[in-house]
Design an enzyme around this catalytic site. Structure first.
Site, PDB file in Angstrom:
ATOM      1  N   SER A  49     -13.510  12.206 -54.009  1.00 31.69           N
ATOM      2  CA  SER A  49     -13.689  12.886 -52.737  1.00 31.69           C
ATOM      3  C   SER A  49     -15.319  12.600 -52.609  1.00 31.69           C
ATOM      4  O   SER A  49     -16.058  12.560 -53.501  1.00 31.69           O
ATOM      5  CB  SER A  49     -13.429  14.329 -52.516  1.00 31.69           C
ATOM      6  OG  SER A  49     -11.882  14.429 -52.854  1.00 31.69           O
TER       7      SER A  49
HETATM    8  N1  SAH Z   1      -9.634  15.925 -57.166  1.00 29.93           N
HETATM    9  C1  SAH Z   1      -9.612  14.558 -57.175  1.00 29.93           C
HETATM   10  C2  SAH Z   1      -9.566  13.900 -56.345  1.00 29.93           C
HETATM   11  C3  SAH Z   1      -8.293  14.209 -55.707  1.00 29.93           C
HETATM   12  S1  SAH Z   1      -7.396  12.735 -54.799  1.00 29.93           S
HETATM   13  C4  SAH Z   1     -10.857  13.934 -57.909  1.00 29.93           C
HETATM   14  O1  SAH Z   1     -11.941  14.856 -58.437  1.00 29.93           O
HETATM   15  O2  SAH Z   1     -10.914  12.812 -58.415  1.00 29.93           O
HETATM   16  C5  SAH Z   1      -5.895  13.407 -54.539  1.00 29.93           C
HETATM   17  C6  SAH Z   1      -4.906  13.463 -55.572  1.00 29.93           C
HETATM   18  O3  SAH Z   1      -3.685  14.212 -55.358  1.00 29.93           O
HETATM   19  C7  SAH Z   1      -4.440  11.912 -55.832  1.00 29.93           C
HETATM   20  O4  SAH Z   1      -4.740  11.811 -57.371  1.00 29.93           O
HETATM   21  C8  SAH Z   1      -2.820  12.111 -55.753  1.00 29.93           C
HETATM   22  O5  SAH Z   1      -2.077  11.245 -56.404  1.00 29.93           O
HETATM   23  C9  SAH Z   1      -2.833  13.655 -55.963  1.00 29.93           C
HETATM   24  N2  SAH Z   1      -1.543  14.304 -55.249  1.00 29.93           N
HETATM   25  C10 SAH Z   1      -1.025  14.116 -54.211  1.00 29.93           C
HETATM   26  N3  SAH Z   1       0.072  14.787 -54.082  1.00 29.93           N
HETATM   27  C11 SAH Z   1       0.381  15.421 -54.965  1.00 29.93           C
HETATM   28  C12 SAH Z   1       1.418  16.488 -55.412  1.00 29.93           C
HETATM   29  N4  SAH Z   1       2.216  16.728 -54.628  1.00 29.93           N
HETATM   30  N5  SAH Z   1       0.914  16.997 -56.819  1.00 29.93           N
HETATM   31  C13 SAH Z   1      -0.091  16.646 -57.500  1.00 29.93           C
HETATM   32  N6  SAH Z   1      -1.009  15.531 -56.984  1.00 29.93           N
HETATM   33  C14 SAH Z   1      -0.824  15.099 -55.871  1.00 29.93           C
END
Ligand code: SAH
Length: 236
Positions: free
Chosen positions: A78
């Site tokens: 993000s």
């Molecule tokens: N916090 C992260 C950015 C998150 S992007 C950072 O600092 O880099 C969102 C993430 O959520 C992605 O990696 C995606 O694979 C994950 N995601 C999506 N749905 C999910 C779920 N149901 N459970 C766990 N992770 C999930």
């Protein structure tokens, strides 16, 4: 490269340590403080943690830019301001145990790990999970526990949590996340459609009453799971 300037392109070796430190300081001043981020714990963590360790080496020169960046598996890390805003809205305290849904690169988990006692973070994609694990290990961060799974169902084993932060876009607040939030807990989550969402903060008072507030617009990749979007956009 002129001091403090972040240019596009160029191999990783062209970015000496004082350039990344300058880029990080400028990120703090121009993207965070200038837009109203005040929480000293958030500014300290974002000023100290090397965000460039969490981005693809090919994108190194843009690591401190004012935008999200693509990561493996079509996901994103993000935009710094959005990360800071979520952390500030979470009003973190030293004794907190925090659940993060969507580990991704591990950047936000590593930031959370600085001011709080323990972070539990769930990621659904194995490749991202193992990348995050190696980065956190390399930085010597020990108070983060990672798990592969569907975070829309929470992580019952370690509940209740003082704070829950969801780093992916949800169509609604998943029931399990509300259930696993402790008394006086706060849940920070982007809620909306697949194109854009609003950051929402749900709070649970000591007598079990719920309140919620809606903040600015944001754009996250989808939360994909049993109590979320059932598949990625374009997936059949
Ligand atoms: N916090 C992260 C950015 C998150 S992007 C950072 O600092 O880099 C969102 C993430 O959520 C992605 O990696 C995606 O694979 C994950 N995601 C999506 N749905 C999910 C779920 N149901 N459970 C766990 N992770 C999930």
């Amino acid at each position: 490269m002129a001091s403090g300037e972040v240019t596009n392109g160029g191999p990783p070796a062209a970015q000496p340590a004082d350039d990344v430190a300058t880029a990080r300081r400028r990120m703090g001043e121009e993207q965070l403080v200038a837009r109203g981020i005040k929480d000293p714990r958030v500014l300290e963590a974002m000023g100290a943690l090397p965000r460039h360790h969490f981005v693809d080496p090919a994108l190194l020169a843009r690591a401190y830019g004012d935008h999200a960046l693509p990561t493996a598996e079509g996901q994103t890390i993000s935009q710094p301001y959005i990360v800071a805003r979520m952390l500030e809205l979470a009003a973190l305290e030293a004794h907190h145990r925090v659940l993060e849904v969507g580990t991704g690169t591990g950047y936000q988990a590593a930031l959370l790990a600085r001011p709080v006692e323990h972070v539990f973070s769930i990621e659904r994609l194995p490749r991202l999970m193992s990348g995050a694990r190696s980065r956190l290990d390399a930085l010597g961060i020990r108070n983060v526990t990672l798990r592969l799974g569907d975070g829309s169902l929470g992580w019952r084993e370690f509940a209740p949590y003082d704070r829950v932060l969801v780093a992916a876009a949800a169509p609604r607040v998943p029931d399990a996340l509300r259930e696993q939030l402790g008394e006086r807990g706060l849940l920070v989550i982007p809620v909306g459609g697949s194109q854009y969402q609003h950051l929402e903060v749900w709070s649970r008072s000591a007598d079990g009453q719920w309140g919620h507030q809606r903040y600015g617009e944001c754009r996250f990749v989808p939360l994909v799971g049993e109590d979320a979007w059932r598949r990625e956009p374009g997936e059949t």
